[in-house]
Design an enzyme around this catalytic site. Structure first.
Site, short mmCIF file in Angstrom:
data_model
loop_
_atom_site.label_atom_id
_atom_site.label_comp_id
_atom_site.label_asym_id
_atom_site.label_seq_id
_atom_site.Cartn_x
_atom_site.Cartn_y
_atom_site.Cartn_z
N LYS A 51 -88.72 -15.89 2.79
CA LYS A 51 -89.47 -16.68 1.81
C LYS A 51 -90.94 -16.34 1.90
O LYS A 51 -91.48 -16.25 3.00
CB LYS A 51 -89.27 -18.17 2.16
CG LYS A 51 -89.84 -19.12 1.15
CD LYS A 51 -88.79 -19.49 0.12
CE LYS A 51 -89.36 -20.24 -1.05
NZ LYS A 51 -90.12 -19.42 -2.01
N LYS A 106 -93.44 -11.62 2.13
CA LYS A 106 -94.58 -11.67 1.20
C LYS A 106 -94.48 -10.48 0.27
O LYS A 106 -93.92 -9.43 0.64
CB LYS A 106 -95.90 -11.57 1.99
CG LYS A 106 -97.06 -12.13 1.23
CD LYS A 106 -97.07 -13.63 1.32
CE LYS A 106 -98.22 -14.27 0.61
NZ LYS A 106 -98.25 -15.72 0.88
P1 NAD Z 1 -105.53 -18.59 -6.84
O1 NAD Z 1 -105.50 -17.22 -7.39
O2 NAD Z 1 -104.93 -19.69 -7.63
O3 NAD Z 1 -107.04 -19.02 -6.51
C1 NAD Z 1 -107.93 -18.29 -5.72
C2 NAD Z 1 -109.34 -18.64 -6.18
O4 NAD Z 1 -110.29 -18.02 -5.30
C3 NAD Z 1 -109.63 -18.14 -7.60
O5 NAD Z 1 -110.18 -19.20 -8.35
C4 NAD Z 1 -110.64 -17.02 -7.36
O6 NAD Z 1 -111.55 -16.85 -8.43
C5 NAD Z 1 -111.34 -17.51 -6.10
N1 NAD Z 1 -112.04 -16.44 -5.38
C6 NAD Z 1 -111.71 -15.13 -5.26
N2 NAD Z 1 -112.61 -14.47 -4.51
C7 NAD Z 1 -113.54 -15.39 -4.14
C8 NAD Z 1 -114.74 -15.34 -3.38
N3 NAD Z 1 -115.15 -14.20 -2.83
N4 NAD Z 1 -115.43 -16.49 -3.19
C9 NAD Z 1 -115.03 -17.65 -3.74
N5 NAD Z 1 -113.90 -17.76 -4.49
C10 NAD Z 1 -113.18 -16.65 -4.69
O7 NAD Z 1 -104.87 -18.48 -5.38
P2 NAD Z 1 -104.23 -19.65 -4.52
O8 NAD Z 1 -102.79 -19.69 -4.82
O9 NAD Z 1 -105.07 -20.86 -4.65
O10 NAD Z 1 -104.38 -19.03 -3.06
C11 NAD Z 1 -105.59 -19.14 -2.31
C12 NAD Z 1 -105.29 -18.86 -0.84
O11 NAD Z 1 -104.32 -19.81 -0.38
C13 NAD Z 1 -104.72 -17.49 -0.54
O12 NAD Z 1 -105.17 -17.08 0.74
C14 NAD Z 1 -103.22 -17.74 -0.48
O13 NAD Z 1 -102.53 -16.78 0.29
C15 NAD Z 1 -103.20 -19.10 0.17
N6 NAD Z 1 -101.98 -19.87 -0.06
C16 NAD Z 1 -101.55 -20.16 -1.31
C17 NAD Z 1 -100.38 -20.92 -1.48
C18 NAD Z 1 -99.89 -21.35 -2.84
O14 NAD Z 1 -98.96 -22.18 -2.89
N7 NAD Z 1 -100.45 -20.89 -3.92
C19 NAD Z 1 -99.65 -21.33 -0.36
C20 NAD Z 1 -100.13 -21.02 0.92
C21 NAD Z 1 -101.29 -20.30 1.05
#
Ligand code: NAD
Length: 475
Positions: free
Chosen positions: A75, A111
């Site tokens: 997953k 992943k």
């Molecule tokens: P997302 O694409 O929805 O959002 C990421 C945000 O970060 C975007 O708004 C983008 O513009 C912004 N961003 C990019 N570069 C940046 C920078 N240099 N400075 C500031 N902001 C910046 O992604 P997400 O799903 O919210 O994921 C974010 C993090 O959380 C990742 O590391 C991901 O692996 C982790 N994560 C996500 C989930 C999930 O359910 N979506 C679960 C666990 C972990």
């Protein structure tokens, strides 16, 4: 320089996780070979496929990594970013394995990633690429309800998960469990209520739990509770936006929000939904009327605050800025936002770091609930909601008779209500995050482990060892 460092003296992302793993291994007495097996990535699928974009044929680079098969299915999310590479996807897959073990989600870690910038590609072309990627996964048996179940991550969301499901179903028509091949789908396509905000809500529950521990709060000179705590959040995407909203609703003060193009700051607090609306209307958070702009977005991480939540990408806190970080607590909403060098600097400064392998596990927890829903083919609460309401009504009648007092209509409404899907999902998530926090904290105390990250790894590795041992393959 260690053998794991590159020419510039930094570690590869995968080596960073290995480093954290090795720190935890000091607290575990088990044969080295088993630890090596747990650390290693079981399968790495790197692919290139052609997609016609306009009049040109573009070759797309993509990955799916299954880090551990100790439990199946595997997953893990799929990310779309130009930074996608094999090292990054291997690392994120490994983090998934450790994360699932901590929150008792019975999956191995995986992943996926596609090296594209979704902001510069039309949605028709993103759909084409997503569908082609899915068919590549199907061809190599890298997707399926019992094999490997993707989910959203950076740059992807419900829309992409819908396309993945639809492509899977069209190539596996008649598979009654096909809905369970991917999670994070829209509710109308078999998704579960509460998945979209699950990671952000999990981050909120985890930090709230920490803020209620007197001993920990006093150790960093803070009062108990979330109300009034000054918070900075980096990344206003799926995870960051929802975390920010829940913190704001709970009475914490969001003093800064940072995005790619810059950050905004207001010491008195930002209204998160107003900022989000401004972002939607203007394509940028900058020039929000009730805040000051910070042009260099990275500088926002260094502002005075109580809690810093990096929720964008990895390695944003590194050896060059760690000394300037003023937060007393860092909640790793993103995966791997702190490099090992920065980790050591912050540890010495006494900062409490709530690690990613625990704090952002809300997403996979609710993905697990969605997967179960898809396999059982019934919405949570459907069978018991009315039954529970009838039982509650009988209870109320008895109470009114015995107490000779009428209960008000408002109170009745609250007590009578049977559980809806969203109530069950959120309570399952809350319980998981609270339990996870205390298991890590208790282990940290009992083994005198230096920080929460190492304690979380110890907890996770012990569970994986237990699972391998009970498989009976190491007599
Ligand atoms: P997302 O694409 O929805 O959002 C990421 C945000 O970060 C975007 O708004 C983008 O513009 C912004 N961003 C990019 N570069 C940046 C920078 N240099 N400075 C500031 N902001 C910046 O992604 P997400 O799903 O919210 O994921 C974010 C993090 O959380 C990742 O590391 C991901 O692996 C982790 N994560 C996500 C989930 C999930 O359910 N979506 C679960 C666990 C972990």
């Amino acid at each position: 320089m260690s053998k794991n460092q590159n020419k510039t003296g930094s570690y590869s992302f995968f080596n960073c996780i290995e480093k954290n793993f090795d720190k935890a291994a000091r607290f575990i007495s088990i044969e080295k070979g088993l630890l090596e097996q747990i650390k290693a990535c079981n399968s790495v699928y790197r692919m290139h496929f052609p997609v016609k974009i306009g009049k040109e044929i573009k070759v797309i680079e993509a990955y799916r990594v299954q880090h551990s098969h100790h439990k199946l299915p595997c997953k893990g999310g799929i990310r779309y970013s130009m930074k996608v590479n094999q090292d990054e996807i291997m690392t994120l897959a490994a983090l998934m394995t450790y994360k699932c073990a901590i929150v008792d989600v019975p999956f191995g870690g995986a992943k996926g990633g596609i090296k594209i910038d979704p902001q510069t590609i039309s949605s028709e072309n993103i759909e084409k690429i997503t569908r082609r990627y899915t068919s590549e996964l199907i061809k190599k048996n890298f997707i399926g309800p019992g094999i490997d179940v993707p989910a959203p991550d950076y740059g992807t969301g419900e829309r992409e998960m819908s396309w993945i499901f639809d492509t899977f179903l069209s190539l596996r028509s008649g598979d009654v469990d096909a809905l369970a091949c991917v999670t994070g789908k829209p509710v109308s396509q078999g998704g579960v209520r509460g998945r979209k905000e699950a990671t952000g809500l999990g981050v909120f529950y985890g930090i709230r739990e920490l803020c209620h521990v007197k001993e920990d709060m006093y150790s960093v000179g803070l009062d108990v509770g979330l109300v009034g705590k000054k918070i900075i959040i980096q990344g206003l995407g799926n995870v960051g936006y929802h975390a920010a909203s829940f913190f704001h609703e709970s009475g914490a003060v969001i003093i800064a929000l940072a995005e790619r193009e810059g950050a905004i700051y207001n010491e008195k607090g930002l209204n998160v939904s107003k900022v989000f609306l401004h972002l939607k209307n203007n394509g940028s958070i900058l020039n929000f009327p009730e805040a000051k702009n910070i042009e260099n977005t990275e500088k926002a991480l260094e502002l005075e605050c109580d809690i810093l939540i990096p929720a964008a990408l990895e390695n944003v806190i590194h050896k060059n800025n760690a000394n300037r970080i003023k937060a007393k607590i860092i909640g790793e909403a993103a995966n791997g936002p702190i490099t090992p060098e920065a980790d050591e600097i912050l540890d010495k400064k006494g900062v409490i770091i709530v690690p990613d392998i625990y704090l952002n596990a809300g997403g996979v927890t609710v993905s697990y609930f969605e997967w179960i829903k898809n396999l059982s083919h019934v919405r949570y609460g459907r069978m018991e909601k009315k039954f529970r309401e009838n039982v509650n009504a009988e209870f109320l009648k008895v109470i009114e008779t015995v107490c000779k007092k009428k209960i008000s209509i408002e109170e009745k409404k609250m007590i009578l209500r049977g559980p809806r899907e969203i109530d069950l999902v959120r309570s399952g998530l809350e319980d998981t995050m609270i339990n996870g926090f205390h298991k890590i904290r208790d282990l940290k105390k009992s083994l005198k482990i230096e920080n929460m990250r190492t304690a979380a790894f110890v907890l996770s590795i012990n569970k994986i060892i237990d699972s391998y041992e009970k498989l009976g393959i190491f007599p």
